[in-house]
Design a protein around this motif. Structure first.
Motif, PDB file in Angstrom:
ATOM      1  N   LEU A 121       0.853  -1.182   0.000  1.00 36.47           N
ATOM      2  CA  LEU A 121       0.000   0.000   0.000  1.00 36.47           C
ATOM      3  C   LEU A 121       0.892   1.236   0.000  1.00 36.47           C
ATOM      4  O   LEU A 121       1.801   1.342   0.819  1.00 36.47           O
ATOM      5  N   LYS A 122       0.614   2.160  -0.923  1.00 41.25           N
ATOM      6  CA  LYS A 122       1.426   3.371  -1.038  1.00 41.25           C
ATOM      7  C   LYS A 122       0.609   4.636  -0.897  1.00 41.25           C
ATOM      8  O   LYS A 122       1.168   5.728  -0.849  1.00 41.25           O
ATOM      9  N   SER A 123      -0.708   4.507  -0.848  1.00 36.93           N
ATOM     10  CA  SER A 123      -1.584   5.681  -0.772  1.00 36.93           C
ATOM     11  C   SER A 123      -2.901   5.287  -0.134  1.00 36.93           C
ATOM     12  O   SER A 123      -3.218   4.099  -0.011  1.00 36.93           O
ATOM     13  N   ILE A 124      -3.674   6.282   0.223  1.00 38.72           N
ATOM     14  CA  ILE A 124      -4.992   6.016   0.794  1.00 38.72           C
ATOM     15  C   ILE A 124      -5.888   5.307  -0.226  1.00 38.72           C
ATOM     16  O   ILE A 124      -6.682   4.431   0.141  1.00 38.72           O
ATOM     17  N   GLU A 125      -5.720   5.617  -1.487  1.00 40.75           N
ATOM     18  CA  GLU A 125      -6.509   4.928  -2.516  1.00 40.75           C
ATOM     19  C   GLU A 125      -6.153   3.440  -2.568  1.00 40.75           C
ATOM     20  O   GLU A 125      -7.050   2.598  -2.719  1.00 40.75           O
ATOM     21  N   ASP A 126      -4.856   3.135  -2.429  1.00 44.59           N
ATOM     22  CA  ASP A 126      -4.460   1.724  -2.346  1.00 44.59           C
ATOM     23  C   ASP A 126      -5.118   1.061  -1.139  1.00 44.59           C
ATOM     24  O   ASP A 126      -5.580  -0.081  -1.217  1.00 44.59           O
ATOM     25  N   ALA A 127      -5.130   1.770  -0.012  1.00 45.35           N
ATOM     26  CA  ALA A 127      -5.707   1.220   1.217  1.00 45.35           C
ATOM     27  C   ALA A 127      -7.205   0.954   1.049  1.00 45.35           C
ATOM     28  O   ALA A 127      -7.704  -0.087   1.486  1.00 45.35           O
ATOM     29  N   ILE A 128      -7.915   1.885   0.430  1.00 39.43           N
ATOM     30  CA  ILE A 128      -9.350   1.712   0.212  1.00 39.43           C
ATOM     31  C   ILE A 128      -9.608   0.479  -0.658  1.00 39.43           C
ATOM     32  O   ILE A 128     -10.451  -0.361  -0.334  1.00 39.43           O
ATOM     33  N   ASN A 129      -8.871   0.373  -1.743  1.00 36.14           N
ATOM     34  CA  ASN A 129      -9.051  -0.766  -2.647  1.00 36.14           C
ATOM     35  C   ASN A 129      -8.672  -2.083  -1.979  1.00 36.14           C
ATOM     36  O   ASN A 129      -9.394  -3.074  -2.073  1.00 36.14           O
TER      37      ASN A 129
END
Length: 150
Positions: A121-129
């Protein structure tokens, strides 16, 4: 967020099929139970989205320690705890949705995190997905538990 809400609704419906005793049961061949998997989802979303962004989480350290990755059920969850988890499961999605839409910049400082899924995970978008994938995995595990509960 709709996929997350749908997965949690499905999981809640599954929990509601069973008694408190049954959702605390660890069937033979399993290492945890239905309530642990549900609590784990609540805690993990907070860790992935808030903690890794350097933000305060909206859950207690007690819940984090009880349901975080690497933990296992040490004692039965009470009805009050199950009720709290059920409420948090949806309240925290609403809170995240609001925080993300109104203050997206609060998630800009994301700490890279290599998951046990072999995805970093590198970003909040990665975390959401990733969180959606993670919730689906645990919902699948819960469906297997369902068949083993007596």
């Amino acid at each position: 967020m709709q996929l997350l809400k749908t997965t949690r609704t499905n999981f809640l419906n599954l929990l509601n099929e069973f008694s408190l005793e049954q959702i605390n049961q660890i069937p033979e061949g399993f290492s945890n139970n239905l309530v642990w998997n549900f609590g784990h989802l609540v805690v993990t979303q907070q860790l992935l989205c808030y903690k890794l962004s350097g933000n305060e989480m909206y859950i207690s350290d007690e819940l984090i320690n009880k349901y975080r990755k690497g933990s296992k059920p040490e004692a039965d969850a009470s009805q009050a705890e199950v009720d709290e988890l059920k409420k948090l499961a949806f309240d925290l999605i609403d809170k995240f949705e609001k925080d993300y839409s109104e203050s997206k910049s609060m998630f800009d400082s994301y700490s890279e995190y290599p998951t046990s899924y072999n995805y970093t995970l590198k970003s909040i978008e990665d975390a959401i997905n990733f969180n959606n994938t993670h919730e689906g995995v645990h919902y699948g595990y819960a469906l297997a538990l369902r068949k083993a509960i007596k």
